[in-house]
Design a protein around this motif. Structure first.
Motif, PDB file in Angstrom:
ATOM      1  N   ASN A 194       0.856  -0.846  -0.510  1.00 15.04           N
ATOM      2  CA  ASN A 194      -0.052   0.280  -0.257  1.00 15.04           C
ATOM      3  C   ASN A 194       0.835   1.538   0.030  1.00 15.04           C
ATOM      4  N   CYS A 195       1.177   2.197  -1.469  1.00 15.17           N
ATOM      5  CA  CYS A 195       2.017   3.362  -1.037  1.00 15.17           C
ATOM      6  C   CYS A 195       1.219   4.530  -0.651  1.00 15.17           C
ATOM      7  N   VAL A 196      -0.216   4.104  -0.058  1.00 11.76           N
ATOM      8  CA  VAL A 196      -0.561   5.410   0.200  1.00 11.76           C
ATOM      9  C   VAL A 196      -0.603   5.242   2.133  1.00 11.76           C
ATOM     10  N   SER A 197      -0.990   3.772   2.248  1.00 12.82           N
ATOM     11  CA  SER A 197      -0.235   4.091   3.932  1.00 12.82           C
ATOM     12  C   SER A 197       1.105   4.377   4.606  1.00 12.82           C
ATOM     13  N   CYS A 198       2.063   4.050   3.865  1.00  7.38           N
ATOM     14  CA  CYS A 198       3.209   4.684   4.095  1.00  7.38           C
ATOM     15  C   CYS A 198       3.461   6.653   3.706  1.00  7.38           C
ATOM     16  N   HIS A 199       2.651   7.009   2.511  1.00  3.46           N
ATOM     17  CA  HIS A 199       2.811   7.871   1.790  1.00  3.46           C
ATOM     18  C   HIS A 199       2.132   8.840   1.891  1.00  3.46           C
ATOM     19  N   MET A 200       1.161   8.830   2.537  1.00  6.66           N
ATOM     20  CA  MET A 200       0.605   9.457   3.012  1.00  6.66           C
ATOM     21  C   MET A 200      -0.759   9.182   4.599  1.00  6.66           C
ATOM     22  N   ALA A 222       5.233  12.478   1.677  1.00  9.22           N
ATOM     23  CA  ALA A 222       6.359  12.274   1.955  1.00  9.22           C
ATOM     24  C   ALA A 222       7.121  11.520   1.036  1.00  9.22           C
ATOM     25  N   GLY A 223       8.780  12.099   0.567  1.00 14.52           N
ATOM     26  CA  GLY A 223       9.575  11.485  -0.238  1.00 14.52           C
ATOM     27  C   GLY A 223      11.001  11.670  -0.215  1.00 14.52           C
ATOM     28  N   ALA A 224      11.341  11.858  -1.674  1.00 16.74           N
ATOM     29  CA  ALA A 224      13.114  11.761  -1.292  1.00 16.74           C
ATOM     30  C   ALA A 224      13.052  13.715  -0.887  1.00 16.74           C
ATOM     31  N   HIS A 227       9.925  16.078   3.885  1.00 16.94           N
ATOM     32  CA  HIS A 227       9.292  14.923   4.393  1.00 16.94           C
ATOM     33  C   HIS A 227       9.548  13.522   4.927  1.00 16.94           C
ATOM     34  N   SER A 228      10.579  12.960   4.455  1.00 22.25           N
ATOM     35  CA  SER A 228      11.313  12.036   4.641  1.00 22.25           C
ATOM     36  C   SER A 228      11.315  11.731   6.302  1.00 22.25           C
ATOM     37  N   GLU A 229      11.105  12.888   6.918  1.00 22.48           N
ATOM     38  CA  GLU A 229      11.630  11.851   8.291  1.00 22.48           C
ATOM     39  C   GLU A 229       9.714  11.434   8.436  1.00 22.48           C
ATOM     40  N   SER A 255       9.263  -2.106   0.097  1.00 23.92           N
ATOM     41  CA  SER A 255       8.402  -2.409  -0.688  1.00 23.92           C
ATOM     42  C   SER A 255       9.122  -2.379  -1.902  1.00 23.92           C
ATOM     43  N   HIS A 256       9.753  -1.320  -1.825  1.00 26.52           N
ATOM     44  CA  HIS A 256      10.543  -1.085  -3.242  1.00 26.52           C
ATOM     45  C   HIS A 256      11.599  -0.773  -2.804  1.00 26.52           C
ATOM     46  N   ALA A 257      13.320   0.180  -3.658  1.00 28.25           N
ATOM     47  CA  ALA A 257      13.934   0.631  -3.589  1.00 28.25           C
ATOM     48  C   ALA A 257      14.026   1.388  -2.837  1.00 28.25           C
ATOM     49  N   LEU A 259      15.792   4.398  -3.327  1.00 29.08           N
ATOM     50  CA  LEU A 259      15.587   5.873  -4.258  1.00 29.08           C
ATOM     51  C   LEU A 259      15.539   5.027  -5.620  1.00 29.08           C
ATOM     52  N   LEU A 260      14.964   5.463  -6.084  1.00 30.97           N
ATOM     53  CA  LEU A 260      14.334   4.686  -7.225  1.00 30.97           C
ATOM     54  C   LEU A 260      14.669   5.844  -9.037  1.00 30.97           C
ATOM     55  N   HIS A 261      14.705   6.929  -8.298  1.00 31.11           N
ATOM     56  CA  HIS A 261      15.006   7.663  -9.437  1.00 31.11           C
ATOM     57  C   HIS A 261      16.423   7.295 -10.543  1.00 31.11           C
ATOM     58  N   PRO A 262      16.734   6.930 -10.964  1.00 29.39           N
ATOM     59  CA  PRO A 262      18.483   6.672 -11.353  1.00 29.39           C
ATOM     60  C   PRO A 262      19.085   8.132 -11.249  1.00 29.39           C
ATOM     61  N   LEU A 263      18.740   9.590 -10.618  1.00 29.12           N
ATOM     62  CA  LEU A 263      19.665  10.809 -10.834  1.00 29.12           C
ATOM     63  C   LEU A 263      20.210  10.303  -9.810  1.00 29.12           C
ATOM     64  N   ARG A 264      19.027   9.950  -8.609  1.00 28.73           N
ATOM     65  CA  ARG A 264      19.413   9.638  -6.905  1.00 28.73           C
ATOM     66  C   ARG A 264      20.943   9.064  -6.724  1.00 28.73           C
ATOM     67  N   VAL A 265      21.382   9.968  -5.751  1.00 29.21           N
ATOM     68  CA  VAL A 265      22.916   8.676  -4.827  1.00 29.21           C
ATOM     69  C   VAL A 265      22.625   8.901  -3.524  1.00 29.21           C
TER      70      VAL A 265
HETATM   71  C1  HEC Z   1       6.468  -0.140   3.752  1.00 27.92           C
HETATM   72  C2  HEC Z   1       6.569   1.643   3.410  1.00 27.92           C
HETATM   73  C3  HEC Z   1       6.579   1.516   2.278  1.00 27.92           C
HETATM   74  C4  HEC Z   1       5.774   1.382   0.721  1.00 27.92           C
HETATM   75  C5  HEC Z   1       4.726  -0.030   1.316  1.00 27.92           C
HETATM   76  C6  HEC Z   1       6.057   2.032  -0.026  1.00 27.92           C
HETATM   77  N1  HEC Z   1       6.891   3.504  -0.115  1.00 27.92           N
HETATM   78 FE1  HEC Z   1       7.687   4.942  -1.099  1.00 27.92          FE
HETATM   79  N2  HEC Z   1       9.096   5.477   0.049  1.00 27.92           N
HETATM   80  C7  HEC Z   1       9.442   4.075   1.252  1.00 27.92           C
HETATM   81  C8  HEC Z   1      10.658   5.189   2.016  1.00 27.92           C
HETATM   82  C9  HEC Z   1      11.647   4.621   3.472  1.00 27.92           C
HETATM   83  C10 HEC Z   1      11.593   5.051   0.688  1.00 27.92           C
HETATM   84  C11 HEC Z   1      12.861   5.817   1.072  1.00 27.92           C
HETATM   85  C12 HEC Z   1      12.807   7.410   1.819  1.00 27.92           C
HETATM   86  C13 HEC Z   1      12.344   8.611   1.645  1.00 27.92           C
HETATM   87  O1  HEC Z   1      12.177   8.430  -0.068  1.00 27.92           O
HETATM   88  O2  HEC Z   1      11.512   9.770   1.893  1.00 27.92           O
HETATM   89  C14 HEC Z   1      10.690   5.800  -0.104  1.00 27.92           C
HETATM   90  C15 HEC Z   1      10.530   6.681  -1.241  1.00 27.92           C
HETATM   91  C16 HEC Z   1       9.668   6.591  -2.076  1.00 27.92           C
HETATM   92  C17 HEC Z   1       9.669   7.788  -3.923  1.00 27.92           C
HETATM   93  C18 HEC Z   1      11.231   8.450  -3.958  1.00 27.92           C
HETATM   94  C19 HEC Z   1      12.193   8.082  -4.380  1.00 27.92           C
HETATM   95  C20 HEC Z   1      13.143   9.036  -5.212  1.00 27.92           C
HETATM   96  O3  HEC Z   1      13.954   8.259  -5.827  1.00 27.92           O
HETATM   97  O4  HEC Z   1      12.890  10.200  -5.053  1.00 27.92           O
HETATM   98  C21 HEC Z   1       8.577   7.349  -4.354  1.00 27.92           C
HETATM   99  C22 HEC Z   1       8.708   9.023  -5.344  1.00 27.92           C
HETATM  100  C23 HEC Z   1       7.682   6.276  -3.836  1.00 27.92           C
HETATM  101  N3  HEC Z   1       8.103   6.226  -2.729  1.00 27.92           N
HETATM  102  C24 HEC Z   1       7.115   6.004  -4.507  1.00 27.92           C
HETATM  103  C25 HEC Z   1       6.360   4.622  -4.082  1.00 27.92           C
HETATM  104  C26 HEC Z   1       4.844   4.362  -4.342  1.00 27.92           C
HETATM  105  C27 HEC Z   1       4.112   4.597  -5.502  1.00 27.92           C
HETATM  106  C28 HEC Z   1       4.361   3.242  -3.352  1.00 27.92           C
HETATM  107  C29 HEC Z   1       3.195   2.236  -3.956  1.00 27.92           C
HETATM  108  C30 HEC Z   1       3.310   1.383  -5.562  1.00 27.92           C
HETATM  109  C31 HEC Z   1       5.444   3.344  -2.714  1.00 27.92           C
HETATM  110  N4  HEC Z   1       6.229   4.456  -2.670  1.00 27.92           N
HETATM  111  C32 HEC Z   1       5.750   2.417  -1.660  1.00 27.92           C
HETATM  112  C33 HEC Z   1       8.593   3.837   1.881  1.00 27.92           C
HETATM  113  C34 HEC Z   1       6.909   2.816   0.904  1.00 27.92           C
END
Ligand code: HEC
Ligand code: HEC
Ligand code: HEC
Ligand code: HEC
Ligand code: HEC
Length: 369
Positions: A194-200, A222-224, A227-229, A255-257, A259-265
């Motif tokens: 669930n993207c929403v439970s973590c990011h919203m 919340a993202g990179a 509000h990363s806190e 549940s994902h890497a 950081l996702l965008h290839p510009l990031r380090v």
């Molecule tokens: C278990 C919690 C969790 C879930 C589920 C999750 N995320 Fe994340 N996400 C994170 C964390 C932790 C980071 C890294 C910290 C940050 O970017 O602030 C992150 C980072 C990101 C970023 C920024 C990456 C970057 O390189 O800029 C995006 C965009 C994102 N998530 C989208 C998603 C989407 C879309 C989904 C659902 C498919 C999802 N996330 C599911 C926890 C989660």
């Protein structure tokens, strides 16, 4: 008769065409959803256009779709409420991002997100299927009052309910060489996450001014960038002392890497304080570099990963330091990132943009021995 038939056909084709979607402006939501609007306004969704996001602009300025074709195909995800989205997405047409076009500057608007009916899965990138009814919004509140301004559809939208309304844009993006430039969810493996439970997450404050609720879903996303806190709890850092060395463990419960965008380090910085002397140990970086012929390349030219040390989904990464810890030592650990790889900053002309050059601290921890 024939005329009416043709007119009907025309109307049907217009209605079936994505181009006719018009969306209420986000500004219109402000009066009632004051707090949600304020959070959203500062988020990357409200600022996804070349005019508002200097990093996006830097890549767009150099992109062949711009220089050769004058077609802002990025609009599919960066300005999906654009009134000429069809032109942005139809081969052979021209449509550039326009600072004076309000529908472009709406970026990923409130009404757009809340009108995503379903998501079509595609190889290159997914597609959001939108409702044709204006001012009828999908939501997830089980108990709500009626809104004097719009209709509310609280059930019947699977993606809103399971928190995956995001994957129309965030799943993956493949370039013409078949490389997934940015992938959260290539094989739809995140279907249940669930993207929403973590990011919203739910935060204090009312959903609207018309009906007092204690909480609302955080719309600052919340993202990179911001509000990363709010996300640090999904990444655990621990230390293991050994006889002549020590190990730092990074446990990514995401549940994902990381950081996702290839510009990031991402960078792990470790220092040891002993009797007021600080020893800075070698930085460890986590990065995915894309390129061609063994050299880094821009997203449109890259053919393959040339290096990928990014911390993967649900991975426990161990970094070893050949440094002997003594009693009384303090080990400081910082995990953070650059939004733009310092090696690419100059090539992108971003030397003077703080957002591209500053180091963002994600997590800081100290361990005493
Ligand atoms: C278990 C919690 C969790 C879930 C589920 C999750 N995320 Fe994340 N996400 C994170 C964390 C932790 C980071 C890294 C910290 C940050 O970017 O602030 C992150 C980072 C990101 C970023 C920024 C990456 C970057 O390189 O800029 C995006 C965009 C994102 N998530 C989208 C998603 C989407 C879309 C989904 C659902 C498919 C999802 N996330 C599911 C926890 C989660
Ligand atoms: C399929 C949807 C999609 C398309 C099409 C798309 N993007 Fe994006 N873009 C995203 C998403 C989602 C993010 C956020 C990723 C993240 O933070 O991990 C993003 C982020 C970016 C970023 C990083 C911005 C920042 O502030 O760090 C750049 C640069 C970028 N896109 C450039 C482009 C360009 C240029 C195009 C068109 C040639 C384009 N994108 C087309 C979905 C898309
Ligand atoms: C005149 C006031 C008003 C305006 C303007 C307004 N809303 Fe609402 N909206 C409400 C009320 C009242 C509710 C129900 C809240 C409750 O019961 O706590 C609501 C609920 C919602 C919901 C939640 C549905 C659910 O079940 O989860 C969404 C989504 C929504 N509005 C979107 C929007 C968008 C998008 C805009 C701007 C285009 C907007 N609203 C403008 C009054 C308004
Ligand atoms: C219409 C396409 C679209 C949808 C739907 C969408 N996003 Fe985004 N999102 C983007 C784009 C494009 C960006 C990058 C904007 C930029 O940096 O210029 C982005 C950025 C983000 C960021 C900020 C990443 C960073 O680097 O700070 C987060 C977090 C995020 N989205 C989460 C979500 C979540 C959660 C959902 C689902 C509730 C969602 N998005 C739905 C297109 C979308
Ligand atoms: C990127 C997609 C996206 C954008 C943009 C977006 N929302 Fe939402 N919104 C959601 C999702 C997903 C939920 C459901 C949250 C949940 O289930 O916890 C939601 C929930 C809501 C709710 C229901 C109450 C709550 O807090 O759970 C309201 C009201 C709302 N949004 C209004 C707005 C307004 C107003 C804007 C613009 C200022 C906006 N949204 C922008 C995705 C979005």
């Amino acid at each position: 008769m024939k005329f009416i038939f043709l007119l009907l056909l025309f109307l049907i084709s217009v209605i079936a065409n994505d181009a006719v979607h018009t969306y209420a402006k986000s500004e219109e939501c402000k009066a009632c959803h004051t707090q949600i609007y304020k959070e959203y306004y500062g988020s990357m969704h409200a600022n996804a256009t070349p005019q508002k996001d200097p990093i996006h602009k830097a890549v767009w300025d150099r992109h062949p779709k711009n220089l050769k074709f004058e077609q802002y195909s990025c609009g599919k995800c960066h300005t999906p409420a654009a009134d000429d989205l069809d032109k942005m997405l139809t081969k052979g047409q021209k449509a550039l991002p326009d600072a004076t076009n309000e529908t472009h500057q709406e970026a990923i608007s409130c009404a757009y997100c809340h009108r995503i009916k379903s998501i079509e899965l595609h190889k290159i990138s997914n597609t959001n299927i939108m409702t044709n009814t204006e001012k009828n919004y999908f939501g997830t509140m089980l108990e709500h009052i009626e809104s004097p301004f719009h209709g509310i559809v609280s059930d019947g939208n699977e993606h809103m309910k399971n928190g995956n309304v995001c994957i129309g844009c965030h799943s993956h993006k493949m370039n013409k060489h078949g490389l997934n430039v940015c992938s959260t969810n290539i094989d739809n493996e995140l279907n249940a996450a669930n993207c929403v439970s973590c990011h919203m997450p739910k935060v204090d404050g009312s959903v609207s001014l018309l009906h007092e609720t204690k909480k609302h879903a955080f719309h600052g996303f919340a993202g990179a960038h911001f509000h990363s806190e709010m996300l640090t709890k999904y990444v655990d850092i621990s230390i293991l002392r050994e006889i002549n060395s020590f190990k730092i463990n990074i446990d990514n419960q995401t549940s994902h890497a990381l950081l996702l965008h290839p510009l990031r380090v991402a960078v792990l910085k470790v220092s040891v304080t002993r009797d007021a002397n600080v020893t800075q140990l070698k930085n460890e970086t986590f990065v995915r570099v894309i390129g061609a012929d063994g050299k880094p390349a821009m997203p449109w030219a890259a053919k393959t990963d040339i290096k990928n040390t990014m911390i993967k989904a649900n991975e426990k990464r161990v970094v070893k330091y050949d440094f002997k810890i003594l009693k009384g030592d303090k080990v400081d650990v910082v995990l953070g990132w650059f939004l733009v790889n310092p090696k690419a900053v100059k090539k992108l002309g971003l030397e003077n943009e703080k957002v591209a050059t500053e180091f963002n601290i994600f997590k800081k921890q100290s361990f005493n021995f």
